[in-house]
Design a protein around this motif. Structure first.
Motif, short mmCIF file in Angstrom:
data_model
loop_
_atom_site.label_atom_id
_atom_site.label_comp_id
_atom_site.label_asym_id
_atom_site.label_seq_id
_atom_site.Cartn_x
_atom_site.Cartn_y
_atom_site.Cartn_z
N ARG A 2 45.67 25.92 41.04
CA ARG A 2 44.78 27.07 40.81
C ARG A 2 45.41 28.35 41.34
NH1 ARG A 2 39.38 23.83 42.30
NH2 ARG A 2 38.89 23.12 40.19
N THR A 6 46.15 31.59 39.13
CA THR A 6 45.68 32.90 39.58
C THR A 6 46.82 33.90 39.65
OG1 THR A 6 43.84 31.92 40.79
CG2 THR A 6 44.50 34.14 41.44
N ARG A 57 47.45 35.48 36.27
CA ARG A 57 46.27 36.04 35.60
C ARG A 57 46.25 37.56 35.67
NH1 ARG A 57 41.86 33.19 38.28
NH2 ARG A 57 42.62 31.45 37.04
#
Length: 133
Positions: A44, A48, A51
């Motif tokens: 994750r 991130t 992103r």
């Protein structure tokens, strides 16, 4: 569908027949990179890092981490702006972000969709008058 019965603005489909929705978005390519790991929290973090919504993220990239099995997690990205960062570059950025703590990807990765240049070339093969795209 009886709009007269549902004049409060709510769209309530007939439960006997269901509902179908049709829509379109701008062209999106996908870059998906799998890691052999069970460390969802770390994957994750990698998602991130690329992103768009975070400082230093990649423009036009939406991303998430998804389980593919007990020891396989995919970092999946939608590339909503293919003009800024080609999919191969986004793949490299994911690998770089993952290098600390996850190591190299498992070898499984996919790039889904054609580049805009490839779409243009294919359209021109079908109809040469599309050369001005």
């Amino acid at each position: 569908f009886d709009y007269a019965r549902h004049n409060d603005g709510a769209l309530l489909p007939d439960p006997r027949i269901g509902m179908t929705a049709v829509g379109a978005t701008e062209y999106v390519r996908n870059v998906n990179v799998c890691f052999t790991t069970a460390e969802m929290a770390r994957c994750r973090q990698v998602a991130t890092a690329v992103r768009e919504r975070v400082p230093g993220g990649v423009r036009g990239v939406e991303s998430m981490a998804l389980w593919h099995g007990p020891e396989t997690i995919e970092v999946a990205c939608n590339l909503r702006d293919n003009t800024t960062h080609p999919s191969v570059l986004v793949h490299r950025i994911i690998e770089e972000a993952a290098r600390v703590g996850l190591g190299r990807p498992s070898g499984e990765h996919t790039i889904i969709g054609y580049s805009q240049a490839e779409l243009r070339r294919r359209a021109q093969e079908i109809n040469p008058r599309l050369a001005d795209l």
